[in-house]
Scaffold this motif. Structure first.
Motif, short mmCIF file in Angstrom:
data_model
loop_
_atom_site.label_atom_id
_atom_site.label_comp_id
_atom_site.label_asym_id
_atom_site.label_seq_id
_atom_site.Cartn_x
_atom_site.Cartn_y
_atom_site.Cartn_z
N SER A 158 0.47 -1.20 0.02
CA SER A 158 -0.47 0.30 -0.27
C SER A 158 1.07 1.01 0.21
CB SER A 158 -0.93 -0.06 1.32
OG SER A 158 -0.50 0.01 2.74
N HIS A 159 1.87 0.92 -0.17
CA HIS A 159 3.24 1.95 -0.08
C HIS A 159 4.77 2.22 -0.82
CE1 HIS A 159 0.89 3.11 3.88
NE2 HIS A 159 1.04 4.34 4.09
N TYR A 160 4.65 2.98 -0.95
CA TYR A 160 6.14 2.77 -1.52
C TYR A 160 7.48 3.94 -1.37
CZ TYR A 160 4.37 7.09 -4.70
OH TYR A 160 4.44 8.57 -5.18
N LEU A 161 8.84 4.31 -1.09
CA LEU A 161 9.18 4.82 -1.17
C LEU A 161 10.14 6.07 -1.93
CD1 LEU A 161 11.84 3.15 0.69
CD2 LEU A 161 9.54 3.65 1.39
N VAL A 162 10.08 7.38 -1.85
CA VAL A 162 10.65 8.22 -2.24
C VAL A 162 11.58 8.84 -1.95
CG1 VAL A 162 9.70 10.50 -3.27
CG2 VAL A 162 7.68 8.95 -2.78
N ARG A 174 22.36 4.61 -1.91
CA ARG A 174 22.15 3.17 -3.27
C ARG A 174 21.52 2.17 -2.02
NH1 ARG A 174 26.00 6.08 -6.30
NH2 ARG A 174 25.62 6.50 -8.54
N LYS A 175 22.51 2.33 -0.96
CA LYS A 175 22.62 1.72 0.18
C LYS A 175 21.36 0.85 0.73
CE LYS A 175 25.92 1.03 2.99
NZ LYS A 175 26.26 -0.36 2.69
N VAL A 176 20.55 2.27 0.59
CA VAL A 176 19.36 2.14 1.44
C VAL A 176 18.28 1.57 0.20
CG1 VAL A 176 19.25 3.65 3.58
CG2 VAL A 176 18.58 4.35 1.66
N LEU A 179 18.31 -2.09 0.35
CA LEU A 179 17.59 -2.69 1.41
C LEU A 179 16.31 -2.65 0.74
CD1 LEU A 179 17.92 -3.98 4.03
CD2 LEU A 179 18.31 -2.10 4.98
N ALA A 180 15.68 -2.08 0.98
CA ALA A 180 14.17 -1.48 0.25
C ALA A 180 13.57 -2.35 -1.12
CB ALA A 180 13.98 -0.17 0.05
N ALA A 181 14.50 -2.72 -1.40
CA ALA A 181 14.17 -3.12 -2.64
C ALA A 181 13.93 -5.06 -2.36
CB ALA A 181 15.23 -3.52 -4.16
N ASN A 186 8.95 -0.74 -3.80
CA ASN A 186 9.17 -0.06 -4.86
C ASN A 186 9.22 0.58 -4.64
OD1 ASN A 186 8.28 -1.59 -6.86
ND2 ASN A 186 6.38 -1.48 -6.89
N SER A 187 10.35 1.80 -5.21
CA SER A 187 11.35 3.20 -4.07
C SER A 187 11.05 3.92 -5.79
CB SER A 187 12.62 2.92 -4.02
OG SER A 187 13.50 2.26 -4.66
#
Length: 208
Positions: A158-162, A174-176, A179-181, A186-187
Motif C-alpha cells: 500500500s506504500h512506496y518510498l520516495v 543506493r544502500k537504503v 535494502l528496501a528492494a 518499490n522506490s
C-alpha cells in the motif's frame, strides 16, 4: 665603378609547401580514422529510468550530507491545515495583514522548517535544518533504525518510498534503496541541488 648585383626573382619554396600539405593531409586522415572508428563502435545501451503511475501512498526520505532523513509530510500538512483558520481570519481584515501573518508562521520539526515564501504561492517546501543529524550508512541499516522502523510500520503493498537525493549522498541512497528492494519495496527518487528545498510539487521524477 661598383656593379650592383641584380636581385633574382622570388622563388617558391616547394619543400616547405610540401611539408605543410603533408602534415595537413595526415591530420585529415587521422581525423577521418577517428570518426570512422567512433561510428562503427557498438553503442553502450543503458536502461532509462521510467516514470510509473502508482496508487500507493508515498513514504518520504531525504539523502543529504550522505545521511538519511525521514520526512513526515503528513505532519506538516496537518500543521498547515491547523493554522489555516488563523491565516484566514488575519486575511479577512486586510490582505496585507494576512500576508504578514503567513510570513510569521513557524512550522517545523526536528529536521525541517516549512518555507513561508513557498506557502505564499500555495506550495509546500521544506528547508533542512542545518544543525539536524540524520542516519549514516551504518546507522540506516541497523535493526531498530528510523529507516527500518518506517519499513515495518508501512506495507509495500500500500506504500512506496520516495527519496530526495542530493549530489553528495548517492552512496547512502543506493544502500537504503537496495535494502528496501530486497524487502519488496518499490522506490522512486528525485535529484535536488544542495541548496534546493524539498518541494512536493514535482515528486517521482524517476521510478525504479
Amino acid at each position: 665603378m661598383a656593379k650592383y648585383k641584380k636581385k633574382s626573382d622570388p622563388e617558391l619554396m616547394l619543400i616547405s609547401f610540401c611539408d605543410i600539405v603533408t602534415v595537413t593531409c595526415v591530420a585529415l586522415f587521422m581525423a577521418m580514422i577517428i570518426v570512422i572508428w567512433e561510428a562503427i563502435k557498438t553503442p553502450e545501451i543503458r536502461a532509462t529510468p521510467l516514470a510509473a503511475a502508482v496508487t500507493n501512498a508515498p513514504v518520504y526520505f531525504e539523502c543529504r550530507n550522505n545521511q538519511l532523513f525521514p520526512i513526515n509530510r503528513d505532519a506538516f500538512v496537518q500543521q498547515i491545515r491547523s493554522s489555516a483558520a488563523e491565516r484566514k481570519a488575519a486575511a479577512g481584515s486586510a490582505s496585507e495583514q494576512g500576508l504578514q501573518s503567513l510570513m510569521k508562521l513557524d512550522l517545523a520539526d526536528d529536521f525541517y522548517k516549512v518555507s513561508n515564501n513557498h506557502l505564499l504561492v500555495g506550495m509546500i517546501a521544506l528547508q533542512p535544518r542545518p544543525e539536524a543529524t540524520g542516519l549514516d550508512e551504518a546507522g540506516a541499516v541497523e535493526t531498530n533504525s528510523l529507516f527500518r522502523r518506517a519499513l515495518t510500520a508501512h506495507s509495500p503493498d500500500s506504500h512506496y518510498l520516495v527519496f530526495y537525493v542530493r549530489d553528495d549522498s548517492f552512496p547512502i541512497f543506493r544502500k537504503v534503496r537496495d535494502l528496501a528492494a530486497k524487502a519488496g519495496w518499490n522506490s522512486g527518487w528525485e535529484y535536488l541541488d544542495r541548496t534546493e528545498p524539498v518541494n512536493f510539487a514535482g515528486i517521482m521524477g524517476r521510478f525504479g
